[in-house]
Design a protein around this motif. Structure first.
Motif, mmCIF file in Angstrom:
data_model
loop_
_atom_site.group_PDB
_atom_site.id
_atom_site.type_symbol
_atom_site.label_atom_id
_atom_site.label_comp_id
_atom_site.label_asym_id
_atom_site.label_seq_id
_atom_site.Cartn_x
_atom_site.Cartn_y
_atom_site.Cartn_z
ATOM 1 N N LYS A 146 -11.074 52.834 -14.324
ATOM 2 C CA LYS A 146 -11.382 53.849 -15.333
ATOM 3 C C LYS A 146 -10.182 54.074 -16.258
ATOM 4 C CE LYS A 146 -13.602 58.322 -15.741
ATOM 5 N NZ LYS A 146 -15.043 58.202 -15.810
ATOM 6 N N LYS A 147 -8.977 54.119 -15.662
ATOM 7 C CA LYS A 147 -7.745 54.287 -16.444
ATOM 8 C C LYS A 147 -7.567 53.143 -17.439
ATOM 9 C CE LYS A 147 -4.445 54.951 -13.504
ATOM 10 N NZ LYS A 147 -3.226 55.064 -12.730
ATOM 11 N N LYS A 148 -7.993 51.943 -17.047
ATOM 12 C CA LYS A 148 -7.848 50.743 -17.878
ATOM 13 C C LYS A 148 -9.075 50.496 -18.757
ATOM 14 C CE LYS A 148 -3.895 49.362 -16.198
ATOM 15 N NZ LYS A 148 -2.734 49.268 -17.038
ATOM 16 N N SER A 149 -10.066 51.394 -18.692
ATOM 17 C CA SER A 149 -11.337 51.246 -19.431
ATOM 18 C C SER A 149 -12.065 49.954 -19.063
ATOM 19 C CB SER A 149 -11.099 51.302 -20.941
ATOM 20 O OG SER A 149 -10.546 52.532 -21.306
ATOM 21 N N ILE A 150 -12.041 49.626 -17.774
ATOM 22 C CA ILE A 150 -12.719 48.434 -17.249
ATOM 23 C C ILE A 150 -13.871 48.909 -16.360
ATOM 24 C CG2 ILE A 150 -12.455 46.451 -15.695
ATOM 25 C CD1 ILE A 150 -9.534 46.271 -16.617
ATOM 26 N N LYS A 151 -15.038 48.316 -16.529
ATOM 27 C CA LYS A 151 -16.192 48.683 -15.706
ATOM 28 C C LYS A 151 -16.012 48.126 -14.294
ATOM 29 C CE LYS A 151 -19.321 49.542 -19.354
ATOM 30 N NZ LYS A 151 -20.537 49.383 -20.012
ATOM 31 N N PHE A 152 -16.625 48.842 -13.341
ATOM 32 C CA PHE A 152 -16.458 48.499 -11.928
ATOM 33 C C PHE A 152 -17.802 48.534 -11.204
ATOM 34 C CE2 PHE A 152 -15.126 50.206 -7.590
ATOM 35 C CZ PHE A 152 -14.848 48.950 -7.076
ATOM 36 N N TYR A 153 -18.152 47.404 -10.558
ATOM 37 C CA TYR A 153 -19.385 47.285 -9.783
ATOM 38 C C TYR A 153 -19.030 47.061 -8.313
ATOM 39 C CZ TYR A 153 -21.829 46.033 -14.209
ATOM 40 O OH TYR A 153 -22.351 46.008 -15.485
ATOM 41 N N LEU A 154 -19.944 47.443 -7.450
ATOM 42 C CA LEU A 154 -19.793 47.206 -6.016
ATOM 43 C C LEU A 154 -20.837 46.188 -5.573
ATOM 44 C CD1 LEU A 154 -18.390 48.023 -3.355
ATOM 45 C CD2 LEU A 154 -20.132 49.812 -3.107
ATOM 46 N N SER A 155 -20.431 45.299 -4.711
ATOM 47 C CA SER A 155 -21.342 44.272 -4.218
ATOM 48 C C SER A 155 -22.093 44.737 -2.977
ATOM 49 C CB SER A 155 -20.546 43.006 -3.872
ATOM 50 O OG SER A 155 -21.402 42.033 -3.310
ATOM 51 N N ASN A 156 -23.382 44.456 -2.979
ATOM 52 C CA ASN A 156 -24.239 44.558 -1.797
ATOM 53 C C ASN A 156 -24.371 45.957 -1.201
ATOM 54 O OD1 ASN A 156 -26.064 43.034 -0.316
ATOM 55 N ND2 ASN A 156 -24.640 42.767 1.377
ATOM 56 N N ASN A 157 -24.137 46.995 -1.999
ATOM 57 C CA ASN A 157 -24.332 48.349 -1.499
ATOM 58 C C ASN A 157 -24.636 49.280 -2.681
ATOM 59 O OD1 ASN A 157 -24.254 50.867 -0.235
ATOM 60 N ND2 ASN A 157 -22.719 50.177 1.254
ATOM 61 N N ILE A 158 -25.867 49.225 -3.140
ATOM 62 C CA ILE A 158 -26.276 49.999 -4.304
ATOM 63 C C ILE A 158 -26.194 51.495 -4.018
ATOM 64 C CG2 ILE A 158 -28.206 50.511 -5.868
ATOM 65 C CD1 ILE A 158 -29.074 47.577 -5.469
ATOM 66 N N LYS A 159 -26.581 51.879 -2.813
ATOM 67 C CA LYS A 159 -26.566 53.296 -2.446
ATOM 68 C C LYS A 159 -25.154 53.875 -2.565
ATOM 69 C CE LYS A 159 -29.065 56.046 0.881
ATOM 70 N NZ LYS A 159 -29.851 55.997 2.105
ATOM 71 N N LEU A 160 -24.163 53.156 -2.066
ATOM 72 C CA LEU A 160 -22.775 53.615 -2.141
ATOM 73 C C LEU A 160 -22.274 53.591 -3.591
ATOM 74 C CD1 LEU A 160 -20.278 54.650 -0.676
ATOM 75 C CD2 LEU A 160 -19.646 52.256 -0.220
ATOM 76 N N ALA A 161 -22.664 52.572 -4.345
ATOM 77 C CA ALA A 161 -22.273 52.496 -5.761
ATOM 78 C C ALA A 161 -22.809 53.708 -6.532
ATOM 79 C CB ALA A 161 -22.780 51.202 -6.384
#
Length: 171
Positions: free
Chosen positions: A47-62
């Protein structure tokens, strides 16, 4: 060109080198339990770097951690996330190596499909011609993955795709 960078550990040096056209995907399959503290650290750093972040294989946690999106690997054929409520700009992408997996990702309602492996010669090796054929079988946006180097990156233009993913490419 949007780039997707798969990481399995939090390394600020590599993430710092990325531009705003890079999306970080955290996938750590070496442990059964995901460490939420590490995921939150990565999220804050991105977020500080303005870069998007995704999580693999755990949509609920994302969703719980309010991430930008999630990645569904080819081996995950589950559809239970279709019952979840999503925030407006939450993005789901998924990977596929063949037509059966493409159809599964379409049923999972992913926005983009990661097709692999383009250049890396492994059991899922496609090469340019098979990748072009597979990419015609879906209307979903496509992302290529597998063995992409700075030398062969120009060949992605032959396939007319606007995104690619990598692991070692970014290191």
């Amino acid at each position: 060109m949007i780039k997707y960078y798969f990481i399995n550990k939090f390394d600020t040096n590599n993430i710092s080198k990325q531009d705003k056209q890079t999306i970080i995907i955290y996938r750590n399959y070496s442990t059964k339990l995901l460490d939420e503290k590490i995921i939150v650290e990565i999220k804050k750093f991105c977020k500080k770097k303005s870069i998007k972040f995704y999580l693999s294989n755990n949509i609920k946690l994302a969703l719980k951690l309010n991430l930008d999106g999630a990645y569904i690997p080819a081996f995950n054929t589950d559809l239970k996330h279709l019952a979840y409520s999503f925030k407006k700009n939450f993005v789901i992408i998924g990977s596929a190596h063949n037509i059966k997996e493409i159809r599964t990702k379409e049923k999972q309602k992913v926005e983009k499909i990661v097709l692999s492996s383009l250049f890396k010669k492994n059991k899922n090796y496609l090469g340019i011609n098979r990748l072009k054929l597979l990419s015609r079988l879906t209307k979903k946006d496509k992302i290529v993955l597998g063995g992409i180097t700075k030398k062969n990156k120009k060949q992605i233009n032959l396939i007319k795709l606007s995104s690619f993913a990598g692991i070692s490419y970014f290191e």
